[in-house]
Design a protein around this motif. Sequence first.
Motif, PDB file in Angstrom:
ATOM      1  N   ILE A  78       3.226   5.229  -1.819  1.00 43.10           N
ATOM      2  CA  ILE A  78       3.238   6.428  -0.982  1.00 43.10           C
ATOM      3  C   ILE A  78       3.599   6.049   0.455  1.00 43.10           C
ATOM      4  N   LYS A  79       4.534   6.798   1.022  1.00 44.68           N
ATOM      5  CA  LYS A  79       4.974   6.545   2.393  1.00 44.68           C
ATOM      6  C   LYS A  79       3.828   6.758   3.369  1.00 44.68           C
ATOM      7  N   GLY A  80       3.766   5.896   4.389  1.00 44.72           N
ATOM      8  CA  GLY A  80       2.780   6.036   5.446  1.00 44.72           C
ATOM      9  C   GLY A  80       1.700   4.973   5.370  1.00 44.72           C
ATOM     10  N   GLN A  81       0.567   5.279   5.994  1.00 43.87           N
ATOM     11  CA  GLN A  81      -0.539   4.336   6.059  1.00 43.87           C
ATOM     12  C   GLN A  81      -1.204   4.232   4.691  1.00 43.87           C
ATOM     13  N   ASN A  82      -1.294   3.032   4.160  1.00 46.18           N
ATOM     14  CA  ASN A  82      -1.928   2.753   2.880  1.00 46.18           C
ATOM     15  C   ASN A  82      -3.084   1.794   3.097  1.00 46.18           C
ATOM     16  N   GLN A  83      -3.919   1.678   2.098  1.00 47.45           N
ATOM     17  CA  GLN A  83      -4.964   0.657   2.088  1.00 47.45           C
ATOM     18  C   GLN A  83      -4.579  -0.347   1.015  1.00 47.45           C
ATOM     19  N   LEU A  84      -4.285  -1.572   1.421  1.00 49.76           N
ATOM     20  CA  LEU A  84      -3.989  -2.650   0.482  1.00 49.76           C
ATOM     21  C   LEU A  84      -5.337  -3.243   0.074  1.00 49.76           C
ATOM     22  N   THR A  85      -5.602  -3.250  -1.229  1.00 50.74           N
ATOM     23  CA  THR A  85      -6.895  -3.694  -1.721  1.00 50.74           C
ATOM     24  C   THR A  85      -6.713  -4.815  -2.733  1.00 50.74           C
ATOM     25  N   VAL A  86      -7.531  -5.864  -2.591  1.00 48.47           N
ATOM     26  CA  VAL A  86      -7.525  -6.994  -3.523  1.00 48.47           C
ATOM     27  C   VAL A  86      -8.892  -7.059  -4.195  1.00 48.47           C
ATOM     28  N   LYS A  87      -8.860  -7.017  -5.524  1.00 46.69           N
ATOM     29  CA  LYS A  87     -10.096  -7.137  -6.294  1.00 46.69           C
ATOM     30  C   LYS A  87      -9.993  -8.346  -7.208  1.00 46.69           C
ATOM     31  N   VAL A  88     -11.063  -9.111  -7.260  1.00 42.41           N
ATOM     32  CA  VAL A  88     -11.181 -10.226  -8.198  1.00 42.41           C
ATOM     33  C   VAL A  88     -12.407  -9.928  -9.049  1.00 42.41           C
ATOM     34  N   ASP A  89     -12.209  -9.940 -10.350  1.00 43.25           N
ATOM     35  CA  ASP A  89     -13.286  -9.594 -11.290  1.00 43.25           C
ATOM     36  C   ASP A  89     -13.904  -8.238 -10.962  1.00 43.25           C
ATOM     37  N   GLY A  90     -13.063  -7.263 -10.565  1.00 42.77           N
ATOM     38  CA  GLY A  90     -13.514  -5.897 -10.330  1.00 42.77           C
ATOM     39  C   GLY A  90     -14.140  -5.630  -8.980  1.00 42.77           C
ATOM     40  N   GLU A  91     -14.289  -6.646  -8.146  1.00 46.86           N
ATOM     41  CA  GLU A  91     -14.925  -6.481  -6.835  1.00 46.86           C
ATOM     42  C   GLU A  91     -13.926  -6.709  -5.710  1.00 46.86           C
ATOM     43  N   VAL A  92     -13.956  -5.838  -4.681  1.00 50.65           N
ATOM     44  CA  VAL A  92     -13.123  -6.035  -3.495  1.00 50.65           C
ATOM     45  C   VAL A  92     -13.644  -7.281  -2.799  1.00 50.65           C
ATOM     46  N   ILE A  93     -12.743  -8.209  -2.514  1.00 46.94           N
ATOM     47  CA  ILE A  93     -13.165  -9.471  -1.898  1.00 46.94           C
ATOM     48  C   ILE A  93     -13.149  -9.373  -0.378  1.00 46.94           C
ATOM     49  N   GLN A  94     -13.773 -10.341   0.277  1.00 47.74           N
ATOM     50  CA  GLN A  94     -13.811 -10.410   1.742  1.00 47.74           C
ATOM     51  C   GLN A  94     -12.388 -10.370   2.284  1.00 47.74           C
ATOM     52  N   GLY A  95     -12.111  -9.471   3.225  1.00 47.76           N
ATOM     53  CA  GLY A  95     -10.776  -9.351   3.816  1.00 47.76           C
ATOM     54  C   GLY A  95      -9.777  -8.720   2.867  1.00 47.76           C
ATOM     55  N   GLY A  96     -10.246  -8.246   1.727  1.00 48.74           N
ATOM     56  CA  GLY A  96      -9.368  -7.713   0.695  1.00 48.74           C
ATOM     57  C   GLY A  96      -9.138  -6.226   0.760  1.00 48.74           C
ATOM     58  N   SER A  97      -9.356  -5.632   1.907  1.00 50.16           N
ATOM     59  CA  SER A  97      -9.054  -4.223   2.121  1.00 50.16           C
ATOM     60  C   SER A  97      -8.495  -4.092   3.525  1.00 50.16           C
ATOM     61  N   VAL A  98      -7.166  -4.000   3.621  1.00 45.55           N
ATOM     62  CA  VAL A  98      -6.496  -3.993   4.926  1.00 45.55           C
ATOM     63  C   VAL A  98      -5.482  -2.858   5.005  1.00 45.55           C
ATOM     64  N   PRO A  99      -5.234  -2.333   6.219  1.00 49.62           N
ATOM     65  CA  PRO A  99      -4.202  -1.307   6.366  1.00 49.62           C
ATOM     66  C   PRO A  99      -2.815  -1.894   6.122  1.00 49.62           C
ATOM     67  N   PHE A 100      -1.952  -1.107   5.491  1.00 50.56           N
ATOM     68  CA  PHE A 100      -0.587  -1.524   5.204  1.00 50.56           C
ATOM     69  C   PHE A 100       0.290  -0.285   5.300  1.00 50.56           C
ATOM     70  N   THR A 101       1.412  -0.387   5.999  1.00 45.56           N
ATOM     71  CA  THR A 101       2.299   0.757   6.188  1.00 45.56           C
ATOM     72  C   THR A 101       3.498   0.659   5.245  1.00 45.56           C
ATOM     73  N   ILE A 102       3.691   1.716   4.465  1.00 43.56           N
ATOM     74  CA  ILE A 102       4.855   1.812   3.575  1.00 43.56           C
ATOM     75  C   ILE A 102       5.894   2.683   4.277  1.00 43.56           C
ATOM     76  N   THR A 103       7.114   2.168   4.365  1.00 43.07           N
ATOM     77  CA  THR A 103       8.219   2.931   4.940  1.00 43.07           C
ATOM     78  C   THR A 103       9.320   3.036   3.893  1.00 43.07           C
ATOM     79  N   PHE A 104      10.245   3.912   4.130  1.00 43.32           N
ATOM     80  CA  PHE A 104      11.399   4.058   3.250  1.00 43.32           C
ATOM     81  C   PHE A 104      12.657   3.946   4.084  1.00 43.32           C
ATOM     82  N   PRO A 105      13.706   3.327   3.544  1.00 46.23           N
ATOM     83  CA  PRO A 105      14.967   3.281   4.287  1.00 46.23           C
ATOM     84  C   PRO A 105      15.594   4.671   4.314  1.00 46.23           C
ATOM     85  N   PRO A 106      16.476   4.927   5.284  1.00 49.85           N
ATOM     86  CA  PRO A 106      17.161   6.218   5.287  1.00 49.85           C
ATOM     87  C   PRO A 106      18.005   6.362   4.019  1.00 49.85           C
TER      88      PRO A 106
END
Length: 186
Positions: A78-106
């Motif tokens: 999805i375009k815009g501000q996203n939440q990048l999430t990393v889970k190991v064994d079903g649990e979000v790990i330390q530092g594993g939830s960070v903002p990430f921006t999705i853009t699209f080319p023209p």
Amino acid sequence: FIVTLNVACKKKEEEPKPFSEVKTVTPVAGIPGEVVTLKGAALGGNPEATKVAFNDIEASIISINDDSIVVKIPDNAIKGQNQLTVKVDGEVIQGGSVPFTITFPPKITSLSVAKGRIGAYVTLIVEELGTTDLNALTVKFGDIQAPKVSLDANKIDVIAPVPAVSGDKVKVTVVVGGLKSKGIDF
């Protein structure tokens, strides 16, 4: 017997699980299909136990080891501000939830004319333009930059440059903020 039982029980205790952590994400913005590298510690190295997602849309893991994960941004991100999430064994790990921006080319959807003479005015209809500043974009006919005339919402008016129109088809492209559209024939 009690001493033996006590020692045997201690041997069966599992070793403490290492502390999983994401330390860096590179880059912190991107377009669908691009690659993102996550560096950290004790990431597991197991693609079945590790899940990376952009706003709950799971990413494909390209490679994984104990200190890095490389993923591809999902095509349906999805375009815009996203939440990048990393889970190991079903649990979000330390530092594993960070903002990430999705853009699209023209995306050039059409040209006012599919062919024309040198100096012809050409209107490009462009989706995902991402700017209202005429100076923030570049339009090229092949490798030749076209003079820009005006910008109105999703319409860009340009003049077909001299070397670009010699009877052969050329690809017209738009670049905004380093993101380049796919070419459309002129």
